[in-house]
Design an enzyme around this catalytic site. Structure first.
Site, PDB file in Angstrom:
ATOM      1  N   ASN A  23      42.973   0.366  52.801  1.00  0.00           N
ATOM      2  CA  ASN A  23      42.310   1.662  52.064  1.00  0.00           C
ATOM      3  C   ASN A  23      43.114   2.777  51.584  1.00  0.00           C
ATOM      4  OD1 ASN A  23      43.441   3.960  53.274  1.00  0.00           O
ATOM      5  ND2 ASN A  23      42.427   3.140  55.592  1.00  0.00           N
ATOM      6  N   ASP A  33      46.450  -4.001  58.584  1.00  0.00           N
ATOM      7  CA  ASP A  33      47.124  -2.495  57.609  1.00  0.00           C
ATOM      8  C   ASP A  33      47.480  -2.166  59.217  1.00  0.00           C
ATOM      9  OD1 ASP A  33      45.550   0.556  56.481  1.00  0.00           O
ATOM     10  OD2 ASP A  33      47.899  -0.279  56.016  1.00  0.00           O
ATOM     11  N   SER A 123      39.970  -7.797  51.611  1.00  0.00           N
ATOM     12  CA  SER A 123      38.072  -7.684  52.425  1.00  0.00           C
ATOM     13  C   SER A 123      37.385  -8.164  53.121  1.00  0.00           C
ATOM     14  CB  SER A 123      37.690  -7.160  51.099  1.00  0.00           C
ATOM     15  OG  SER A 123      37.778  -6.368  49.575  1.00  0.00           O
TER      16      SER A 123
HETATM   17  N1  APR Z   1      47.820 -11.388  59.782  1.00  0.00           N
HETATM   18  C1  APR Z   1      46.977 -12.046  58.280  1.00  0.00           C
HETATM   19  N2  APR Z   1      45.559 -11.609  58.854  1.00  0.00           N
HETATM   20  C2  APR Z   1      45.350  -9.881  59.461  1.00  0.00           C
HETATM   21  C3  APR Z   1      46.303 -10.075  60.189  1.00  0.00           C
HETATM   22  C4  APR Z   1      47.377 -10.131  60.827  1.00  0.00           C
HETATM   23  N3  APR Z   1      48.246  -9.754  61.668  1.00  0.00           N
HETATM   24  N4  APR Z   1      45.306  -9.691  60.817  1.00  0.00           N
HETATM   25  C5  APR Z   1      44.177  -9.062  60.652  1.00  0.00           C
HETATM   26  N5  APR Z   1      43.723  -9.965  59.573  1.00  0.00           N
HETATM   27  C6  APR Z   1      43.111 -10.552  58.487  1.00  0.00           C
HETATM   28  C7  APR Z   1      41.524  -9.961  59.519  1.00  0.00           C
HETATM   29  O1  APR Z   1      41.441 -11.501  60.373  1.00  0.00           O
HETATM   30  C8  APR Z   1      40.771 -10.722  58.021  1.00  0.00           C
HETATM   31  O2  APR Z   1      39.810 -11.736  58.034  1.00  0.00           O
HETATM   32  O3  APR Z   1      43.211  -9.486  57.504  1.00  0.00           O
HETATM   33  C9  APR Z   1      42.225  -9.979  56.859  1.00  0.00           C
HETATM   34  C10 APR Z   1      41.315  -8.961  56.098  1.00  0.00           C
HETATM   35  O4  APR Z   1      40.721  -8.009  57.489  1.00  0.00           O
HETATM   36  P1  APR Z   1      41.356  -6.385  57.567  1.00  0.00           P
HETATM   37  O5  APR Z   1      42.822  -6.060  57.812  1.00  0.00           O
HETATM   38  O6  APR Z   1      40.113  -6.035  58.137  1.00  0.00           O
HETATM   39  O7  APR Z   1      41.133  -5.549  55.737  1.00  0.00           O
HETATM   40  P2  APR Z   1      39.430  -5.378  54.767  1.00  0.00           P
HETATM   41  O8  APR Z   1      38.677  -6.466  55.136  1.00  0.00           O
HETATM   42  O9  APR Z   1      40.495  -5.430  53.360  1.00  0.00           O
HETATM   43  O10 APR Z   1      39.731  -4.312  54.904  1.00  0.00           O
HETATM   44  C11 APR Z   1      40.365  -2.864  54.524  1.00  0.00           C
HETATM   45  O11 APR Z   1      40.519  -1.786  57.201  1.00  0.00           O
HETATM   46  O12 APR Z   1      42.399  -2.280  58.325  1.00  0.00           O
HETATM   47  C12 APR Z   1      41.667  -1.437  57.752  1.00  0.00           C
HETATM   48  O13 APR Z   1      43.202   0.460  56.703  1.00  0.00           O
HETATM   49  C13 APR Z   1      42.019  -0.698  56.286  1.00  0.00           C
HETATM   50  O14 APR Z   1      40.027   0.355  55.769  1.00  0.00           O
HETATM   51  C14 APR Z   1      41.375  -0.747  55.550  1.00  0.00           C
HETATM   52  C15 APR Z   1      40.467  -1.524  55.961  1.00  0.00           C
END
Ligand code: APR
Length: 170
Positions: A23, A33, A123
């Site tokens: 983020n 993240d 996202s």
């Molecule tokens: N490896 C690969 N993919 C992952 C993992 C992992 N260990 N953990 C989660 N994902 C996938 C999720 O299933 C999703 O398909 O990563 C994709 C992106 O999801 P998020 O991590 O929630 O990211 P995003 O939707 O871009 O939202 C970003 O979420 O974690 C917070 O700090 C971050 O505020 C920011 C927001």
């Protein structure tokens, strides 16, 4: 450039750089993240704070990208990028930002000399972007990028996401 898909945990990827779905504050979070920060160790948070004190005092804007070392990760670097939050009414205006996450991350990879880069489905988690649409945007952005990166791997965390990216890539 070779484009690959994998099902699994991005933090285990043995590539030069992994892309973090961060983020704007770069303060860490949940999802990928959180997983990256847990795997990289506490030095990653310190390096992100340093980015805020130097290049990005206002935070990292959606669509932009910035690199830190990977610390305890297999990957040498983490390229942090901020995806747009899904909004049906704003999709047309925000989709270019999602494409930009990929092209800017590849440009940062080029500046590092990274030749292999692993992306999550940016996202599509907390930020709510429909995974089919995100997959088409991500694959098109990577394929059209002018970059020296030789391998891009999308590392998906669910069968649905994998199927969406496979459909977008075929
Ligand atoms: N490896 C690969 N993919 C992952 C993992 C992992 N260990 N953990 C989660 N994902 C996938 C999720 O299933 C999703 O398909 O990563 C994709 C992106 O999801 P998020 O991590 O929630 O990211 P995003 O939707 O871009 O939202 C970003 O979420 O974690 C917070 O700090 C971050 O505020 C920011 C927001």
């Amino acid at each position: 450039m070779r484009l690959e898909l994998a099902l699994g945990d991005l933090t285990a990827e043995r590539v030069d750089a992994v892309v973090n779905a961060a983020n704007s504050s770069l303060a860490g979070g949940g999802g990928v993240d959180g997983a990256i920060h847990r795997a990289a160790g506490p030095e990653l948070a310190a390096a992100c704070r340093e980015l805020r004190h130097t290049d990005w005092p206002e935070g990292l804007p959606a669509g932009e990208a910035a690199a830190t070392p990977g610390f305890d990760l297999e990957a040498r670097w983490v390229i942090h990028t901020v995806g747009p939050v899904w909004s049906a009414g704003q999709a047309g205006r925000r989709r270019p930002l999602l494409a930009s996450c990929h092209t800017r991350a590849l440009a940062v990879a080029d500046s590092l000399g990274a030749r292999s880069v692993a992306f999550p489905a940016i996202s599509t988690g907390v930020y709510g972007w429909p995974v089919d649409d995100a997959a088409r945007t991500a694959v098109a952005a990577v394929r059209s990028a002018a970059t020296d990166v030789e391998l891009v791997r999308f590392v998906l965390f669910s069968d649905d996401a994998y199927d969406s990216f496979a459909a977008a890539a075929s």
